[in-house]
Design a protein around this motif. Structure first.
Motif, mmCIF file in Angstrom:
data_model
loop_
_atom_site.group_PDB
_atom_site.id
_atom_site.type_symbol
_atom_site.label_atom_id
_atom_site.label_comp_id
_atom_site.label_asym_id
_atom_site.label_seq_id
_atom_site.Cartn_x
_atom_site.Cartn_y
_atom_site.Cartn_z
ATOM 1 N N ARG A 321 0.640 -1.101 0.184
ATOM 2 C CA ARG A 321 0.069 -0.279 -0.354
ATOM 3 C C ARG A 321 0.982 1.045 0.506
ATOM 4 N NH1 ARG A 321 -2.414 0.508 6.337
ATOM 5 N NH2 ARG A 321 -0.409 0.572 7.723
ATOM 6 N N ILE A 322 0.261 2.398 -0.494
ATOM 7 C CA ILE A 322 1.020 3.425 -1.188
ATOM 8 C C ILE A 322 -0.040 5.059 -0.158
ATOM 9 C CG2 ILE A 322 2.711 2.825 -1.961
ATOM 10 C CD1 ILE A 322 1.449 4.397 -4.097
ATOM 11 N N GLU A 323 0.594 5.915 0.153
ATOM 12 C CA GLU A 323 -0.425 6.730 0.161
ATOM 13 C C GLU A 323 -0.144 7.697 -1.585
ATOM 14 O OE1 GLU A 323 -1.095 8.125 3.192
ATOM 15 O OE2 GLU A 323 -2.910 9.580 1.689
ATOM 16 N N ALA A 324 -1.436 7.304 -1.735
ATOM 17 C CA ALA A 324 -1.366 7.721 -3.651
ATOM 18 C C ALA A 324 -1.683 9.478 -3.063
ATOM 19 C CB ALA A 324 -2.408 6.564 -4.189
ATOM 20 N N PRO A 325 -1.911 9.969 -4.123
ATOM 21 C CA PRO A 325 -3.165 11.525 -3.530
ATOM 22 C C PRO A 325 -4.362 11.067 -3.386
ATOM 23 C CG PRO A 325 -1.995 11.089 -5.993
ATOM 24 C CD PRO A 325 -1.781 10.293 -5.795
ATOM 25 N N LYS A 326 -5.160 10.423 -4.007
ATOM 26 C CA LYS A 326 -6.392 9.944 -3.116
ATOM 27 C C LYS A 326 -6.848 9.761 -1.543
ATOM 28 C CE LYS A 326 -8.722 10.953 -7.545
ATOM 29 N NZ LYS A 326 -7.211 11.328 -8.202
ATOM 30 N N GLY A 327 -5.317 9.268 -1.512
ATOM 31 C CA GLY A 327 -5.308 8.317 -0.376
ATOM 32 C C GLY A 327 -5.091 6.711 -0.615
ATOM 33 N N GLU A 328 -5.023 5.514 1.052
ATOM 34 C CA GLU A 328 -4.327 4.632 1.528
ATOM 35 C C GLU A 328 -4.696 3.937 -0.470
ATOM 36 O OE1 GLU A 328 -4.737 2.444 4.333
ATOM 37 O OE2 GLU A 328 -4.684 0.586 3.231
ATOM 38 N N LEU A 329 -3.779 4.026 -1.398
ATOM 39 C CA LEU A 329 -4.252 2.685 -1.971
ATOM 40 C C LEU A 329 -3.477 1.494 -1.849
ATOM 41 C CD1 LEU A 329 -5.072 1.855 -4.964
ATOM 42 C CD2 LEU A 329 -3.143 3.108 -6.186
#
Lengths: 385, 195
Positions: A321-329
């Motif tokens: 998981r990563i911190e995508a611009p929209k949230g946790e992806l």
């Protein structure tokens, strides 16, 4: 438009407010200009006020997860571009991270830096265009969106020079990135990043103090801290409620522990806070980009031991998981030792952030629903998959 | 004062409006059919087949190994292997594609075929003006339409093409020098036999 058959709760509200009024059910979308893609809302209205809102999605369902289960591990990489088509590089990154966890691949240092640089550039262009779209929803037709797109274009040019495509970048590979920086790219990127704060200043002078924007957004679509946590909301939406949760700080995936940056937090959880959080995050991203470009080491950009073809991880499971611009992806993968995953599951931030839409919209005006939806930051490619 | 923020914002739009007359940074519009943006070297669109020499069909680097067909995620490549053989780039007899079709209406420009090709035979084109009135036959490119000379590849991706040519030349050099200068093999063998 038809008069609705409504659940008992909605009927009750209408009766208590005014026994003479009739609820009106309006179907917004899926081709509505303000619904950010093919998204439909069934809204029950008491006059101007929303008493019930039912999000209906699935119009852009493309069977992403099942296709990926019949595809090689590398073969689903270009499909991940099409999830959240605004930020293809962060989608690639999350998927690569999951597969690397599954197969135990080590990423060289230069590749980690390249990932941070491209990922943060993605965040800049996503947040800039989101703010533009939000203003478009509010009726500021054109100007802020065009200013945001002008800046986004410069970042997309960088992506094209590096990866060959503006939006469908397909840049990450298991154990690194697909290609190294072309000549002169870093200098051009530095120029873009250095000019970005000036654009942000302009943008803030144009928008943040504007009385109309403040009147339309402050106190609108308030999301409480408790509900946000319980519903699993992540990303800028959650931080706007004042919850300090950023995976770049929590997980420290990749090399994020080396950078010095702050996590902006909101206080009220309304649309204005969500807007402000994005602007502040862009400033932090610029800081991360400057540090990453300064420290970018020499070396291989991909792990030479990882094969491109016949890639078969050992049986097991992994969640990256990563911190995508929209949230946790997040990507959840189960391998059974064959060239294609046994199970492939995406945790899309947009879909889960969208689940609280009704709670934010109840009691608000119908015109505010459009803004609240805009502030959630959804991309239907990711919601429907 | 109420309205101050709006006035400040209007000043900003005015700055952008008048700035667009003096600063290229603020006016980025390109009037497309008349002017064109500078071509970005890495940009990619759909794949094409590279051939060496002058004859498009005889010079194709493709040896019909079917790897790209197998690895293509949306399965837009259709290859039919030839029955006879022809020499490939390093002189070995190899099959060639008797049919090589790419359905560009299915292709998603992911470049995986290029990455997996061991013969540097398939590369990404950057031609984008491909509109057609028929979405079936007109967008199904056959071998004749896909074959483009190596010079064209050099024109659109100069850096990459130079690297590929160097690698191919090295591969040829590895194979080629053995027959022309025949080193006297007799002395070492006799020595070895004597020992």
């Amino acid at each position: 438009m038809t008069t609705a058959t409504l659940p008992p709760s909605a009927t009750l509200i209408s009766q208590s407010a005014d026994s003479d009024t009739q609820l009106l059910e309006v179907s917004m979308g899926p081709q509505h200009p303000s619904t950010h893609g093919v998204f439909r809302m069934d809204v029950a209205l008491d006059g101007e006020h929303v008493v019930k809102l039912k999000p209906i999605f699935g119009y852009l369902h493309r069977n992403h997860e099942k296709i990926a289960e019949n595809e090689t591990y590398l073969g689903s990489m270009p499909y991940t571009d099409r999830l959240d088509y605004f930020c293809s590089i962060t989608n690639n990154w999350a998927y690569a991270l999951a597969v690397e966890k599954l197969a135990g691949v080590v990423v060289p240092e230069r590749a980690e830096y390249l990932r941070v640089i491209t990922g943060e550039l993605t965040r800049l262009q996503n947040h800039a265009s989101l703010v533009g779209f939000l203003m478009q929803d509010m009726g500021a037709s054109g100007t802020p969106l065009m200013y945001a797109f002008r800046e986004r274009e410069k970042i997309l040019d960088l992506f094209e020079a590096l990866t060959g495509a503006r939006m469908m970048c397909n840049y990450m590979r298991f154990g690194g990135c697909r290609c190294d920086l072309p000549e002169g790219w870093l200098a051009q990127a530095k120029q873009v990043v250095d000019a970005f704060p000036r654009f942000l200043d302009e943008f803030e002078r144009l928008l943040s103090g504007n009385e109309i924007i403040m009147a339309r957004t402050q106190g609108v679509g308030v999301l409480s801290k408790e509900l946000a946590i319980n519903a699993g909301v992540t990303g800028p939406m959650l931080r706007a409620c004042g919850v300090n949760y950023d995976l770049r700080k929590v997980d420290k995936y990749g090399i994020y522990d080396r950078f010095n940056f702050r996590v902006p937090l909101g206080e009220h959880g309304d649309v204005y806070d969500r807007y402000m959080i994005r602007l502040l995050e862009m400033r932090e991203s610029v800081g991360i980009l400057r540090q990453a470009m300064r420290d970018l080491p020499e070396g291989p950009f991909t792990d030479p031991k990882t094969k491109v073809r016949n890639f078969r991880p050992k049986p097991g499971e992994a969640y990256g998981r990563i911190e995508a611009p929209k949230g946790e992806l997040g990507f959840y993968l189960i391998s059974d030792g064959t060239p294609n995953p046994y199970r492939y599951r995406v945790r899309p931030p947009s879909l889960i952030n969208l689940t609280v839409l009704e709670d934010m919209c109840l009691g608000q005006n119908i015109a505010d629903v459009v803004i609240i939806l805009g502030s959630v930051d959804i991309v239907m490619g990711e919601v429907d998959r | 004062m109420l309205g101050e923020g709006i006035l400040k914002g209007l000043a900003e739009t005015a700055r952008n409006f008048f700035g667009s007359y003096v600063s290229k940074d603020r006016l980025t519009t390109i009037q497309f059919p008349e002017e064109r943006a500078p071509r970005i070297e890495a940009s990619r669109n759909f794949p094409f087949l590279v051939y060496d020499g002058t004859d498009p069909m005889a010079g194709l680097r493709c040896v019909s190994c079917l790897i790209c067909e197998k690895e293509c995620p949306p399965k837009c490549i259709f290859i039919e292997k030839s029955t006879d053989k022809k020499p490939d780039a390093v002189g070995k007899p190899q099959f060639y594609p008797s049919k090589f079709n790419i359905d560009v209406s299915v292709c998603m420009s992911c470049q995986i075929c290029v990455e997996v090709c061991p013969f540097d035979a398939i590369k990404m084109d950057n031609a984008f003006e491909l509109s057609a009135t028929d979405r079936f036959d007109a967008l199904l490119f056959n071998k004749q339409q896909l074959a483009k000379p190596n010079e064209y590849y050099h024109e659109i991706h100069p850096t990459e093409a130079a690297e590929v040519d160097a690698a191919l030349a090295a591969a040829r050099a590895k194979v080629a020098p053995k027959p022309p200068p025949p080193p006297p093999p007799a002395p070492p063998t006799t020595e070895a036999a004597a020992q």
